[in-house]
Scaffold this active site. Structure first.
Site, PDB file in Angstrom:
ATOM      1  N   GLU A 105       0.840  -1.211   0.000  1.00  0.00           N
ATOM      2  CA  GLU A 105       0.000   0.000   0.000  1.00  0.00           C
ATOM      3  C   GLU A 105       0.870   1.254   0.000  1.00  0.00           C
ATOM      4  O   GLU A 105       0.558   2.244  -0.657  1.00  0.00           O
ATOM      5  CB  GLU A 105      -0.952  -0.026   1.201  1.00  0.00           C
ATOM      6  CG  GLU A 105      -2.019  -1.114   1.051  1.00  0.00           C
ATOM      7  CD  GLU A 105      -2.929  -1.226   2.258  1.00  0.00           C
ATOM      8  OE1 GLU A 105      -2.408  -1.466   3.362  1.00  0.00           O
ATOM      9  OE2 GLU A 105      -4.159  -1.077   2.096  1.00  0.00           O
ATOM     10  N   GLU A 125      -4.309  -9.444   3.744  1.00  0.00           N
ATOM     11  CA  GLU A 125      -5.124  -9.122   4.923  1.00  0.00           C
ATOM     12  C   GLU A 125      -6.316 -10.046   5.118  1.00  0.00           C
ATOM     13  O   GLU A 125      -6.724 -10.341   6.235  1.00  0.00           O
ATOM     14  CB  GLU A 125      -5.610  -7.663   4.834  1.00  0.00           C
ATOM     15  CG  GLU A 125      -4.540  -6.614   5.120  1.00  0.00           C
ATOM     16  CD  GLU A 125      -3.609  -6.340   3.945  1.00  0.00           C
ATOM     17  OE1 GLU A 125      -3.714  -7.027   2.899  1.00  0.00           O
ATOM     18  OE2 GLU A 125      -2.772  -5.435   4.080  1.00  0.00           O
TER      19      GLU A 125
END
Ligand SMILES: NC(=O)c1ccc[n+]([C@@H]2O[C@H](COP(=O)([O-])OP(=O)(O)OC[C@H]3O[C@@H](n4cnc5c(N)ncnc54)[C@H](O)[C@@H]3O)[C@@H](O)[C@H]2O)c1
Length: 697
Positions: A105, A125
């Protein structure tokens, strides 16, 4: 400071430096923000490169900060990404080895990304029951398109950088750099130093997918695949938002989904399992730096069901194995099965022929103990008979070199007694594999009263090498797993006596999340196995009541699928369980004999009695120190017994239910005269925790 700042002429280099994988802990996040500010304040700096030291670009969040205030302390990952968004000098992420989760990210918030071949790129995740919460679901679709990013975000699986870099129209990587990554990144940064305006992923539009119904088809596929888990569906929603909403609205939507998911029991269960696995390998009284014994040669005694599977684990890890048997024909049979197992993998395309050849080249067999005299680790997997174990361990003691580890795969026998057959009990340990031993992840490591600390340290390390989840158990009947399972099985039998049918019990257990209920498991594994153990129990523990129904089922030859009938009937060649009139009659006869009028039993009661009976036994196991921690018990059940992962294991499930409620239910069950009322007295540890409003974990 876990990020360093250095000038390379007119380019500033910020290096993430937080071993082992440059997790984005608080100090690292601060280092990036401060480095960016410094670079902007320095008029000589024309561009910035962000790279990672050592083994990774970044593996994402620093798991050591989980559940601590540092995890969300400012600057958080959003602040880092905002600082990158606001950069007025070009920022280049130079990625190698690993860019995962928050690490990816962060890279996606840079203006440019250059990458070394072979890097693993992932947003994992979902595996912890959440979704990428720092823009990943909004940025990745913008650079990789909906199909690829949806697949990556919903599965959490890594993709290789070179494959992603080749995809048509991809904007994830601006350049693949062969050779020195930093030099390549510096050169690239100088090329783009004057670029105006600076490209930002947030300013891109997500390209529409080739097929408009991709979101619906993915959701439909997840209905069965993601059973019990809300996160994968929320991932789909978030990627859809990246297509249909503007960037800021999409980020807000992602944040809402993230906050919802973090609070779910399913995510808590997954995080519990994630940390439980790591914690299980730590023994409080065995220091991490304990010197390990070398394990370069393994010997396995017995080429039966377990011996063959156990050997495969070591061959797969590149460790040579010698299998010893009593007769050539037993060796031939055992090795034949082992070879067939491997060949089936080759046929399915799961294993390459040359890899198989390499593995088989590591395997030797013998009928002679002299051939295993120099083994470093011997694992005995002969008949479950103490006299046979005695004979084998006496022989091992005579023949095998001093300092070797002598292990037994016994499921029920006393490891201390087995150790006493040798003059080196300190070298003896239980290694309880689960069938099929080459598939099941659980390994119960049974620590005898004399087992040396370095033996424990070594076998825990070996377990990692063969990719097992090792959980330490003290010596007791059934160790952790089977001792608890006995209570579960007993309850299943009582429920039949009181009015339930095998199919009702199985359905309730399966609705709770077990892959198969207790009776279907019995038919699959063979009802005779439990029958054999029960018969021994009847003399050893005459007060431990079992329903007689299971015995009659076995007396009628109903051993399960292998005999074509068990708790259920089966059509020839099929595995579909069909309710059996004969079994129903056996059940009704037993009810009559016990004077029981059958009653309607709720699914809630069925599941409560099945699961909380295990919890009560688990509490005793904890109290006695047989298990070191509640999470160890949960790991046994998650990795060896098919306990539903989204419930986090029996002890975690009890915590989630609330221990006071669990105790109240047990008190209720205690009023049932057909049940084992003494058993349902809550274990002292459970009663105490419940009274104090505490949890096991
Ligand atoms: N089958 C399971 O599901 C399971 C699971 C966990 C542990 N175990 C334990 O593993 C052990 C082996 O079980 P199994 O199911 O593989 O049994 P098995 O009957 O399939 O295999 C036992 C093998 O040991 C050989 N053997 C017997 N005596 C021997 C001796 N003196 N020297 C060398 N070889 C000898 C036999 O020829 C046979 O091939 C038992 O202690 C059992 O309790 C079994």
């Amino acid at each position: 400071m876990s990020a360093t700042y250095e000038l390379h002429g007119d380019v500033a280099v910020i290096t993430l430096n937080n071993p082992p994988v440059n997790g984005l802990g608080h100090a690292t996040r601060s280092g990036v923000v401060e480095g960016l500010a410094k670079a902007h304040a320095d008029a000589t700096v024309k561009a910035v490169v962000i790279t990672g030291a050592g083994k990774a670009f970044s593996g994402g969040a620093d798991i050591r900060e989980f559940n601590t205030p540092k995890a969300s302390a400012k600057p958080d990952l959003h602040d880092v990404n905002t600082a990158l968004d606001n950069a007025t000098k070009p920022v280049v992420a130079a990625i190698h080895s690993v860019a995962m989760g928050g690490g990816l990210e962060l890279a996606l918030s840079c203006n440019y990304r250059v990458v070394a071949p072979g890097a693993q790129i992932a947003l994992p995740e979902v595996k912890l029951g959440i979704l990428p919460g720092a823009g990943g679901t909004q940025r990745l679709p913008r650079v990789l398109g909906v199909e690829t990013s949806l697949n990556m975000i919903v599965s959490g699986e890594p993709a290789k950088s070179e494959a992603l870099a080749k995809a048509a129209g991809q904007k994830l990587f601006d350049r693949v750099i062969e050779g020195d990554l930093l030099q390549g990144a510096l050169a690239f940064a100088r090329e783009v130093a004057a670029a105006k305006p600076l490209p930002r992923v947030r300013d891109l539009k997500t390209p529409p997918p080739a097929s408009a119904d991709i979101f619906e088809t993915t959701r439909a596929a997840l209905k069965t695949k993601a059973r019990g888990f809300p996160a994968p569906l929320r991932c789909v929603d978030a990627v859809e938002a990246a297509l249909n909403k503007g960037f800021d609205d999409g980020i807000e939507f992602e944040r809402q989904q993230f906050e919802f998911l973090v609070g779910t029991n399913e995510s808590k269960a997954l995080r519990h399992a994630f940390f439980g696995e790591r914690t299980a390998s730590k023994l409080p009284d065995v220091p991490e730096d304990t010197p390990l014994r070398k394990i370069e040669k393994v010997a396995v005694i017995g080429a039966g069901t377990m011996g063959g599977g156990i050997s495969m684990n070591f061959l797969n890890a590149g460790i040579p194995v010698t299998i010893l048997e009593t007769k050539q024909e037993f060796l031939d049979r055992g090795l034949g099965v082992l070879r067939k197992n491997y060949e089936a993998q080759v046929a399915k395309g799961k294993l390459k022929q040359e890899v198989l050849d390499k593995r088989l080249a590591l395997l030797t067999s013998t009928l002679d103990y002299a051939a295993i005299a120099d083994a470093d680790l011997v694992i005995e997997a002969v008949y479950e008979d103490i006299a046979v174990k005695e004979q084998v361990f006496k022989k091992l003691d005579e023949v095998v070199r001093q300092g070797a580890i002598l292990a037994s795969n016994t499921s029920t026998l006393d490891v201390d007694k087995i150790a006493s057959f040798t003059k080196r009990p300190q070298d003896v340990v239980g290694l309880h594999f689960f069938s099929p031993a080459n598939v099941m992840r659980l390994l119960e490591v049974v620590r005898g009263k004399a087992t040396a600390k370095d033996v424990m340290a070594t076998v825990m390390n070996v377990a990692k090498k063969i990719k097992k989840v090792a959980v330490v158990s003290g010596v007791c009947d059934g160790f952790i797993g089977n001792r608890m399972l006995e209570q579960y099985t007993r309850q299943a039998g009582f429920l039949l006596e009181e009015g339930a049918s095998p199919q009702q019990v199985d359905k309730a257990a399966e609705a709770f999340g077990f892959a198969m209920g207790p009776f279907r498991v019995g038919d699959l594994a063979g009802n005779d196995v439990g029958w054999y153990i029960r018969k021994r129990r009847y003399t050893e523990k005459p007060n431990l009541r079992y329903t007689k129904i299971g015995d009659v089922v076995c007396e009628r030859g109903r051993f399960g699928q292998k005999t074509g009938k068990g708790w259920y009937d089966y059509e020839a060649g099929k595995r579909e369980p069909i309710p059996s009139a004969e079994v129903q009659q056996i059940i009704e006869d037993e009810r009559k004999a016990r004077g029981i009028t059958p009653r309607q039993i709720s699914d809630e009661e069925i599941v409560g009695r099945l699961v909380f009976s295990m919890v009560n036994e688990g509490a005793k196991i904890l109290e006695e120190g047989i298990a070191l921690r509640a999470s160890d018990i949960d790991m046994v059940y998650l990795t060896g017994y098919g306990f539903p992962l989204f419930r986090g294991g029996p002890m975690f499930h009890a915590d989630t239910t609330g221990l006071a409620k669990v105790v109240a239910l047990m008190k209720d069950y205690q009023k049932n005269p057909n049940d084992d009322t003494a058993f349902w007295e809550p274990a002292p540890l459970l009663a105490k925790l419940a009274a104090e409003g505490k949890t096991f974990n």
